[in-house]
Design a protein around this motif. Structure first.
Motif, PDB file in Angstrom:
ATOM      1  N   PRO A   1       0.453  -1.382  -0.228  1.00 31.93           N
ATOM      2  CA  PRO A   1      -0.240  -0.047  -0.035  1.00 31.93           C
ATOM      3  C   PRO A   1       1.046   1.235  -0.354  1.00 31.93           C
ATOM      4  O   PRO A   1       0.676   2.325  -0.452  1.00 31.93           O
ATOM      5  CB  PRO A   1      -0.829  -0.518   1.022  1.00 31.93           C
ATOM      6  CG  PRO A   1      -1.276  -0.987   1.589  1.00 31.93           C
ATOM      7  CD  PRO A   1       0.460  -2.268   1.045  1.00 31.93           C
ATOM      8  N   GLN A   2       1.356   1.287   0.489  1.00 35.62           N
ATOM      9  CA  GLN A   2       2.959   1.837   0.734  1.00 35.62           C
ATOM     10  C   GLN A   2       3.538   2.841  -1.044  1.00 35.62           C
ATOM     11  O   GLN A   2       3.354   3.472  -0.844  1.00 35.62           O
ATOM     12  CB  GLN A   2       4.099   2.084   1.993  1.00 35.62           C
ATOM     13  CG  GLN A   2       3.768   2.465   3.622  1.00 35.62           C
ATOM     14  CD  GLN A   2       3.067   0.824   3.821  1.00 35.62           C
ATOM     15  OE1 GLN A   2       3.884  -0.331   3.348  1.00 35.62           O
ATOM     16  NE2 GLN A   2       2.752   0.192   4.638  1.00 35.62           N
ATOM     17  N   ALA A   3       4.543   1.384  -1.792  1.00 34.88           N
ATOM     18  CA  ALA A   3       4.581   1.966  -2.848  1.00 34.88           C
ATOM     19  C   ALA A   3       2.883   2.455  -3.937  1.00 34.88           C
ATOM     20  O   ALA A   3       3.240   3.617  -4.836  1.00 34.88           O
ATOM     21  CB  ALA A   3       4.806   0.946  -3.363  1.00 34.88           C
ATOM     22  N   VAL A   4       1.830   1.929  -3.785  1.00 33.46           N
ATOM     23  CA  VAL A   4       1.035   2.200  -3.945  1.00 33.46           C
ATOM     24  C   VAL A   4       0.655   4.059  -4.141  1.00 33.46           C
ATOM     25  O   VAL A   4      -0.053   4.932  -5.334  1.00 33.46           O
ATOM     26  CB  VAL A   4      -0.841   1.721  -3.979  1.00 33.46           C
ATOM     27  CG1 VAL A   4      -1.824   1.973  -4.820  1.00 33.46           C
ATOM     28  CG2 VAL A   4      -0.431   0.159  -4.757  1.00 33.46           C
ATOM     29  N   ALA A   5       0.305   4.231  -2.712  1.00 29.38           N
ATOM     30  CA  ALA A   5       0.865   5.561  -2.483  1.00 29.38           C
ATOM     31  C   ALA A   5       1.432   6.766  -2.494  1.00 29.38           C
ATOM     32  O   ALA A   5       1.289   7.818  -3.080  1.00 29.38           O
ATOM     33  CB  ALA A   5      -0.014   5.346  -0.791  1.00 29.38           C
ATOM     34  N   LEU A   6       2.401   6.544  -2.897  1.00 34.47           N
ATOM     35  CA  LEU A   6       3.105   7.055  -2.984  1.00 34.47           C
ATOM     36  C   LEU A   6       3.696   7.052  -5.159  1.00 34.47           C
ATOM     37  O   LEU A   6       3.659   7.946  -5.540  1.00 34.47           O
ATOM     38  CB  LEU A   6       4.981   6.009  -2.854  1.00 34.47           C
ATOM     39  CG  LEU A   6       7.039   6.891  -3.441  1.00 34.47           C
ATOM     40  CD1 LEU A   6       6.797   8.761  -3.088  1.00 34.47           C
ATOM     41  CD2 LEU A   6       7.682   6.034  -3.762  1.00 34.47           C
ATOM     42  N   GLU A   7       3.512   5.802  -5.539  1.00 33.42           N
ATOM     43  CA  GLU A   7       3.046   6.287  -7.159  1.00 33.42           C
ATOM     44  C   GLU A   7       1.945   7.492  -7.227  1.00 33.42           C
ATOM     45  O   GLU A   7       1.666   8.243  -8.593  1.00 33.42           O
ATOM     46  CB  GLU A   7       2.832   4.931  -8.056  1.00 33.42           C
ATOM     47  CG  GLU A   7       2.235   5.203  -9.807  1.00 33.42           C
ATOM     48  CD  GLU A   7       3.998   5.214 -10.103  1.00 33.42           C
ATOM     49  OE1 GLU A   7       4.069   5.834 -10.632  1.00 33.42           O
ATOM     50  OE2 GLU A   7       5.327   4.412  -8.793  1.00 33.42           O
ATOM     51  N   ALA A   8       1.037   7.131  -6.158  1.00 31.09           N
ATOM     52  CA  ALA A   8      -0.924   8.315  -6.652  1.00 31.09           C
ATOM     53  C   ALA A   8       0.188   9.516  -6.597  1.00 31.09           C
ATOM     54  O   ALA A   8      -0.225  11.016  -6.932  1.00 31.09           O
ATOM     55  CB  ALA A   8      -1.591   7.985  -5.461  1.00 31.09           C
ATOM     56  N   ARG A   9       1.247   9.582  -5.022  1.00 28.21           N
ATOM     57  CA  ARG A   9       1.585  11.111  -5.020  1.00 28.21           C
ATOM     58  C   ARG A   9       2.039  11.585  -6.309  1.00 28.21           C
ATOM     59  O   ARG A   9       2.485  12.381  -6.695  1.00 28.21           O
ATOM     60  CB  ARG A   9       1.890  11.357  -3.409  1.00 28.21           C
ATOM     61  CG  ARG A   9       1.339  10.966  -2.335  1.00 28.21           C
ATOM     62  CD  ARG A   9       2.229  11.699  -1.181  1.00 28.21           C
ATOM     63  NE  ARG A   9       3.035  10.443  -0.791  1.00 28.21           N
ATOM     64  CZ  ARG A   9       3.105   9.220   0.026  1.00 28.21           C
ATOM     65  NH1 ARG A   9       1.567   9.211   0.435  1.00 28.21           N
ATOM     66  NH2 ARG A   9       3.679   8.413  -0.438  1.00 28.21           N
ATOM     67  N   ARG A  10       3.451  10.317  -6.942  1.00 26.97           N
ATOM     68  CA  ARG A  10       4.163  11.237  -7.985  1.00 26.97           C
ATOM     69  C   ARG A  10       2.715  11.731  -9.372  1.00 26.97           C
ATOM     70  O   ARG A  10       3.404  12.671 -10.084  1.00 26.97           O
ATOM     71  CB  ARG A  10       4.829   9.829  -8.117  1.00 26.97           C
ATOM     72  CG  ARG A  10       6.521   9.499  -7.303  1.00 26.97           C
ATOM     73  CD  ARG A  10       7.191   8.677  -7.800  1.00 26.97           C
ATOM     74  NE  ARG A  10       8.320   8.016  -6.989  1.00 26.97           N
ATOM     75  CZ  ARG A  10       9.000   8.033  -6.803  1.00 26.97           C
ATOM     76  NH1 ARG A  10       8.462   6.206  -7.358  1.00 26.97           N
ATOM     77  NH2 ARG A  10       9.593   7.413  -5.646  1.00 26.97           N
ATOM     78  N   ALA A  11       1.987  10.794  -9.283  1.00 28.54           N
ATOM     79  CA  ALA A  11       1.774  10.941 -10.586  1.00 28.54           C
ATOM     80  C   ALA A  11       0.947  12.809 -10.008  1.00 28.54           C
ATOM     81  O   ALA A  11       0.419  13.551 -10.713  1.00 28.54           O
ATOM     82  CB  ALA A  11       0.016  10.487 -10.561  1.00 28.54           C
ATOM     83  N   ARG A  12      -0.312  12.911  -8.544  1.00 25.30           N
ATOM     84  CA  ARG A  12      -0.281  14.200  -8.719  1.00 25.30           C
ATOM     85  C   ARG A  12      -0.152  15.550  -8.718  1.00 25.30           C
ATOM     86  O   ARG A  12       0.074  16.512  -9.310  1.00 25.30           O
ATOM     87  CB  ARG A  12      -1.238  13.884  -6.940  1.00 25.30           C
ATOM     88  CG  ARG A  12      -1.980  15.200  -6.768  1.00 25.30           C
ATOM     89  CD  ARG A  12      -1.546  15.454  -5.001  1.00 25.30           C
ATOM     90  NE  ARG A  12      -0.552  15.640  -4.152  1.00 25.30           N
ATOM     91  CZ  ARG A  12      -0.452  15.060  -3.494  1.00 25.30           C
ATOM     92  NH1 ARG A  12      -0.676  15.113  -2.788  1.00 25.30           N
ATOM     93  NH2 ARG A  12       0.530  15.408  -2.927  1.00 25.30           N
ATOM     94  N   ASP A  13       1.598  15.221  -8.359  1.00 24.13           N
ATOM     95  CA  ASP A  13       2.647  16.140  -8.283  1.00 24.13           C
ATOM     96  C   ASP A  13       2.928  15.969  -9.779  1.00 24.13           C
ATOM     97  O   ASP A  13       3.254  17.804 -10.446  1.00 24.13           O
ATOM     98  CB  ASP A  13       4.151  15.526  -7.548  1.00 24.13           C
ATOM     99  CG  ASP A  13       3.580  15.643  -6.362  1.00 24.13           C
ATOM    100  OD1 ASP A  13       2.659  16.499  -5.160  1.00 24.13           O
ATOM    101  OD2 ASP A  13       4.355  15.424  -4.992  1.00 24.13           O
TER     102      ASP A  13
END
Length: 120
Positions: free
Chosen positions: A25-37
């Motif tokens: 879940p941490q990797a998914v959240a990190l990828e989502a934050r990168r996409a948002r940024d």
């Protein structure tokens, strides 16, 4: 009752993850934050990039007007301009200017009696 239809297998009902490298879940959240940024940076780049381009175009127009104003009346008439038409020549849309020169412009002066007679 058909046993193939009645018996539900959990594995075929669960879709495969689109990205198998994101397992936690941490990797998914990190990828989502990168996409948002990345999306926010693209939006800001478009906003400020357009503003910067408009500012640079305005500065170029001002510089061109200043250079044309330094010319004498004789030099201006040699290039087909007068002091009154400097700003119009610099800020005019090139497509509209070409249409005006060719005489195919849909814009007609309000006091153009010849065009009004030809239209009637």
């Amino acid at each position: 009752m058909n046993p193939r239809i009645a018996e539900a297998h959990p594995a075929p009902l669960m879709p495969f993850p689109a990205n198998t490298r994101l397992s936690t879940p941490q990797a998914v959240a990190l990828e989502a934050r990168r996409a948002r940024d990345a999306m926010l940076m693209a939006a800001l780049r478009d906003l400020f990039g357009g503003t910067a381009a408009r500012l640079l175009a305005w500065r170029e127009r001002r510089r061109a007007i200043a250079e044309l104003r330094m010319l004498s009346d004789r030099e201006l008439s040699d290039i087909g301009l007068s002091r009154e038409t400097i700003a119009l020549a610099v800020t005019a849309n090139p497509a509209e200017e070409a249409a005006l020169v060719a005489g195919t412009s849909p814009m007609v002066a309000a006091n153009d009696v010849v065009a009004a007679r030809a239209a009637a």
